[in-house]
Design a protein around this motif. Structure first.
Motif, PDB file in Angstrom:
ATOM      1  N   ARG A 359       0.962  -1.312  -0.084  1.00 37.85           N
ATOM      2  CA  ARG A 359      -0.056  -0.015  -0.007  1.00 37.85           C
ATOM      3  C   ARG A 359       0.825   1.165   0.013  1.00 37.85           C
ATOM      4  O   ARG A 359       0.608   2.244  -0.699  1.00 37.85           O
ATOM      5  N   GLY A 360       1.964   1.203   0.752  1.00 33.58           N
ATOM      6  CA  GLY A 360       2.918   2.537   0.979  1.00 33.58           C
ATOM      7  C   GLY A 360       2.118   3.575   1.602  1.00 33.58           C
ATOM      8  O   GLY A 360       1.240   3.376   2.380  1.00 33.58           O
ATOM      9  N   ASP A 361       2.564   4.735   1.236  1.00 31.77           N
ATOM     10  CA  ASP A 361       1.914   6.017   1.895  1.00 31.77           C
ATOM     11  C   ASP A 361       0.748   6.324   1.279  1.00 31.77           C
ATOM     12  O   ASP A 361       0.340   5.696   0.059  1.00 31.77           O
ATOM     13  N   SER A 362      -0.062   7.453   2.086  1.00 34.91           N
ATOM     14  CA  SER A 362      -1.144   7.771   1.331  1.00 34.91           C
ATOM     15  C   SER A 362      -1.292   8.301  -0.156  1.00 34.91           C
ATOM     16  O   SER A 362      -2.203   8.131  -1.023  1.00 34.91           O
ATOM     17  N   ALA A 363      -0.206   9.150  -0.459  1.00 35.24           N
ATOM     18  CA  ALA A 363      -0.121   9.655  -1.551  1.00 35.24           C
ATOM     19  C   ALA A 363       0.201   8.609  -2.632  1.00 35.24           C
ATOM     20  O   ALA A 363      -0.520   8.732  -3.793  1.00 35.24           O
ATOM     21  N   SER A 364       1.157   7.582  -2.519  1.00 31.96           N
ATOM     22  CA  SER A 364       1.259   6.391  -3.504  1.00 31.96           C
ATOM     23  C   SER A 364      -0.209   5.956  -3.518  1.00 31.96           C
ATOM     24  O   SER A 364      -0.476   5.439  -4.569  1.00 31.96           O
ATOM     25  N   ARG A 365      -0.866   5.530  -2.758  1.00 25.62           N
ATOM     26  CA  ARG A 365      -2.161   4.634  -2.625  1.00 25.62           C
ATOM     27  C   ARG A 365      -3.298   5.517  -3.385  1.00 25.62           C
ATOM     28  O   ARG A 365      -4.044   5.205  -4.165  1.00 25.62           O
ATOM     29  N   ALA A 366      -3.444   6.866  -3.035  1.00 22.44           N
ATOM     30  CA  ALA A 366      -4.152   7.824  -4.041  1.00 22.44           C
ATOM     31  C   ALA A 366      -3.840   7.735  -5.390  1.00 22.44           C
ATOM     32  O   ALA A 366      -4.895   7.675  -6.235  1.00 22.44           O
ATOM     33  N   ALA A 367      -2.533   7.841  -5.875  1.00 24.58           N
ATOM     34  CA  ALA A 367      -2.111   7.850  -7.315  1.00 24.58           C
ATOM     35  C   ALA A 367      -2.564   6.488  -7.863  1.00 24.58           C
ATOM     36  O   ALA A 367      -3.008   6.337  -9.076  1.00 24.58           O
ATOM     37  N   TYR A 368      -2.477   5.280  -7.169  1.00 24.74           N
ATOM     38  CA  TYR A 368      -2.812   3.879  -7.672  1.00 24.74           C
ATOM     39  C   TYR A 368      -4.252   3.948  -7.975  1.00 24.74           C
ATOM     40  O   TYR A 368      -4.763   3.405  -8.949  1.00 24.74           O
ATOM     41  N   TYR A 369      -5.060   4.295  -6.802  1.00 24.79           N
ATOM     42  CA  TYR A 369      -6.251   4.155  -6.991  1.00 24.79           C
ATOM     43  C   TYR A 369      -6.840   4.954  -8.241  1.00 24.79           C
ATOM     44  O   TYR A 369      -7.829   4.464  -9.018  1.00 24.79           O
ATOM     45  N   LYS A 370      -6.461   6.083  -8.420  1.00 26.57           N
ATOM     46  CA  LYS A 370      -6.998   7.015  -9.467  1.00 26.57           C
ATOM     47  C   LYS A 370      -6.472   6.375 -11.059  1.00 26.57           C
ATOM     48  O   LYS A 370      -7.553   6.326 -11.813  1.00 26.57           O
ATOM     49  N   ASN A 371      -5.395   5.708 -10.805  1.00 27.92           N
ATOM     50  CA  ASN A 371      -5.362   5.271 -12.058  1.00 27.92           C
ATOM     51  C   ASN A 371      -5.967   3.901 -12.321  1.00 27.92           C
ATOM     52  O   ASN A 371      -6.554   3.618 -13.581  1.00 27.92           O
ATOM     53  N   MET A 372      -6.444   3.053 -11.454  1.00 25.96           N
ATOM     54  CA  MET A 372      -7.253   2.028 -11.478  1.00 25.96           C
ATOM     55  C   MET A 372      -8.655   2.388 -11.726  1.00 25.96           C
ATOM     56  O   MET A 372      -9.516   1.704 -12.480  1.00 25.96           O
ATOM     57  N   LEU A 373      -9.104   3.546 -11.182  1.00 27.06           N
ATOM     58  CA  LEU A 373     -10.472   4.142 -11.414  1.00 27.06           C
ATOM     59  C   LEU A 373     -10.656   4.738 -12.905  1.00 27.06           C
ATOM     60  O   LEU A 373     -11.717   4.390 -13.662  1.00 27.06           O
ATOM     61  N   ASP A 374      -9.495   5.372 -13.421  1.00 24.24           N
ATOM     62  CA  ASP A 374      -9.518   5.896 -14.655  1.00 24.24           C
ATOM     63  C   ASP A 374      -9.469   4.935 -15.621  1.00 24.24           C
ATOM     64  O   ASP A 374     -10.151   4.963 -16.845  1.00 24.24           O
ATOM     65  N   MET A 375      -8.918   3.659 -15.495  1.00 23.04           N
ATOM     66  CA  MET A 375      -9.022   2.560 -16.489  1.00 23.04           C
ATOM     67  C   MET A 375     -10.059   1.547 -16.498  1.00 23.04           C
ATOM     68  O   MET A 375     -10.132   0.867 -17.035  1.00 23.04           O
ATOM     69  N   GLY A 376     -10.946   2.004 -15.495  1.00 21.15           N
ATOM     70  CA  GLY A 376     -12.019   1.120 -15.383  1.00 21.15           C
ATOM     71  C   GLY A 376     -12.021  -0.093 -14.571  1.00 21.15           C
ATOM     72  O   GLY A 376     -12.875  -1.050 -14.597  1.00 21.15           O
ATOM     73  N   VAL A 377     -10.651  -0.433 -14.215  1.00 14.41           N
ATOM     74  CA  VAL A 377     -10.508  -1.665 -13.291  1.00 14.41           C
ATOM     75  C   VAL A 377     -11.108  -1.730 -11.962  1.00 14.41           C
ATOM     76  O   VAL A 377     -11.834  -2.778 -11.536  1.00 14.41           O
ATOM     77  N   PHE A 378     -11.024  -0.863 -11.125  1.00  8.95           N
ATOM     78  CA  PHE A 378     -11.870  -0.643  -9.801  1.00  8.95           C
ATOM     79  C   PHE A 378     -12.926   0.190 -10.052  1.00  8.95           C
ATOM     80  O   PHE A 378     -13.170   1.260 -10.951  1.00  8.95           O
ATOM     81  N   SER A 379     -13.810   0.011  -8.985  1.00 14.36           N
ATOM     82  CA  SER A 379     -15.023   0.791  -8.854  1.00 14.36           C
ATOM     83  C   SER A 379     -14.763   1.303  -7.616  1.00 14.36           C
ATOM     84  O   SER A 379     -13.864   1.102  -6.892  1.00 14.36           O
ATOM     85  N   ILE A 380     -15.732   2.355  -7.348  1.00 14.34           N
ATOM     86  CA  ILE A 380     -15.492   3.224  -5.989  1.00 14.34           C
ATOM     87  C   ILE A 380     -15.723   2.313  -4.800  1.00 14.34           C
ATOM     88  O   ILE A 380     -14.861   2.446  -3.664  1.00 14.34           O
ATOM     89  N   ASN A 381     -16.587   1.390  -4.847  1.00 16.45           N
ATOM     90  CA  ASN A 381     -16.680   0.381  -3.828  1.00 16.45           C
ATOM     91  C   ASN A 381     -15.244  -0.516  -3.554  1.00 16.45           C
ATOM     92  O   ASN A 381     -14.961  -0.951  -2.674  1.00 16.45           O
ATOM     93  N   ASP A 382     -14.873  -0.783  -4.918  1.00 17.70           N
ATOM     94  CA  ASP A 382     -13.554  -1.741  -4.821  1.00 17.70           C
ATOM     95  C   ASP A 382     -12.626  -0.642  -4.000  1.00 17.70           C
ATOM     96  O   ASP A 382     -11.833  -1.373  -3.071  1.00 17.70           O
TER      97      ASP A 382
END
Length: 427
Positions: A359-382
């Motif tokens: 998971r790393g720090d909060s900034a790294s997690r936020a960037a990772y989640y954003k990329n996954m959301l932008d590509m449609g891999v994750f949903s908000i609930n994920d």
């Protein structure tokens, strides 16, 4: 009836003999221990049992055992091309909650990994369910003492068997499919080698060093030296008396800071403190590095180097990939084969969840989640589930993708629409 009794007795005697039969080319462990093969060049006797008392081995075992113990093992099943998590399967309960009435899942996983780290093998007897809807599925996992468990191959059938001694003293022979066996690197593939055998000499040196330190400080003096007499010589009784008086005044913790009075023109010359020697310090550091190298544990986890926040995430990622991932794969493959039936193995499998380690720090997690959301891999609930927060309902299950993305087949048409050159009407 007597013939059957003698036949069973003869079979039992042959089994006992197979346990103790040995030769000099392929000696059993009891023969090695009997003749002191575990004794190192430093004179210290190092076995897997007392090696765990070494602080470096204990630290490595604690690190690896704790990291494996804290990672959740999840059960998944495939159905029609879809992958679903199944938390109701008995294997999920054993590995995620309670493997037996006396151990939590964490304690069991930590114990198995410590056994594999120190003894090279972690064994657990599988208790099966014979009745009810879960018949044929495991209902308990019972750890076996790795120092009293061995693997044997039947010379007639080629089938491996496990022979172990229970706490009651009973010797039991167990079939291979009734034992969950996690093994370290091996020569035969049947039984792992203990890493202690590789670093036995180094651990012997460390044990000798600790004995030296204990003896050094128990004397209560920080110096060593000689007493010089300016002129003349002393006979042996006088020399012995001078030595005894000096040691009486300066030995032991209670006399560590007493002032010695020198008479007859005596002069004390300090020869230096051996613990200041760079070689002694380097030897200690080298010993720590050797143990850490065997277990592939980063030096910073043993206090050998400082870790800066700038490279903490990279070092943690390297530790997961190089150290934990091989161990995790070893666990997953053994669990999948031993705890699922032949039919279940076609659609069930286990997976360690290492998301917490990555998971790393909060900034790294936020960037990772954003990329996954932008590509449609994750949903908000994920994302909320990964952050262990409450979901927002069915709307949170929707997946989104940027409108800037277009397939190659539609790229020409998309560019013509932007230029106003697209065909009009129904053309």
């Amino acid at each position: 009836m007597k013939k059957g009794l003698f036949r069973r007795l003869g079979t039992q005697i042959r089994e006992w003999r197979s346990e103790w039969d040995t030769d000099l080319l392929n000696p059993k462990q009891w023969l090695l221990d009997l003749f002191g093969a575990a004794t190192t060049a430093s004179g210290e006797r190092i076995t897997s049992d007392n090696a765990l008392l070494n602080s470096n081995v204990y630290t490595c075992a604690s690190i690896l055992g704790g990291d494996i113990g804290k990672l959740p093992i999840q059960v998944f099943k495939t159905k029609g091309g879809d992958i679903q998590r199944d938390s109701s399967h008995p294997v999920a309960t054993l590995l995620g909650s309670r493997p037996n009435p006396f151990m939590s899942a964490y304690i069991f996983k930590e114990l198995m990994q410590v056994h594999m780290t120190v003894w090279g093998n972690g064994y657990a007897n599988i208790e099966w369910e014979y009745t009810g809807p879960n018949a044929g599925k495991p209902k308990g996992l019972w750890p076996l003492d790795p120092s009293k468990t061995d693997v044997h191959v039947d010379i007639n059938t080629g089938e491996p068997w496990y022979v172990t001694q229970l706490p009651s003293g009973e010797v039991r022979k167990i079939r291979h499919y009734d034992v969950l066996h996690f093994r370290a690197i091996s020569k035969s593939g049947l039984k792992g080698m203990t890493p202690i055998a590789v670093v036995r000499e180094e651990l012997g040196v460390q044990q000798s060093q600790r004995k030296f330190l204990g003896s050094f400080y128990s004397n209560g003096t920080a110096t060593r030296g000689i007493l010089k007499i300016p002129s003349g010589t002393l006979d042996k009784p006088a020399r012995d008396k001078a030595r005894d008086e000096w040691q009486k005044a300066n030995s032991g913790l209670t006399n560590a800071h007493r002032i010695a009075i020198l008479d007859a023109g005596m002069e004390y010359q300090n020869l230096g403190m051996p613990l200041n020697d760079a070689q002694f310090i380097e030897t200690s550091k080298f010993g720590i590095m050797e143990v850490a190298k065997i277990y592939k544990v980063p030096g910073y986890k043993l206090g050998l180097s400082d870790v800066k926040f700038s490279n903490m995430e990279n070092q943690s990622l390297e530790y997961v990939k190089s150290t934990l991932q091989p161990i995790i794969t070893n666990w997953e493959q053994e669990i999948d084969f031993k705890l699922f039936t032949e039919q279940e193995r076609k659609r069930y499998y286990t997976k360690f969840n290492v998301a917490t380690e990555l998971r790393g720090d909060s900034a790294s997690r936020a960037a990772y989640y954003k990329n996954m959301l932008d590509m449609g891999v994750f949903s908000i609930n994920d994302v909320l589930e990964l952050e262990e927060r409450s979901k927002i309902g069915e709307m949170g299950d929707r997946h989104f993708i940027s409108l800037n993305y277009v397939s190659l087949e539609q790229m020409d048409q998309y560019q013509m629409l932007k230029a106003g050159l697209a065909p009009k009407g129904g053309e």
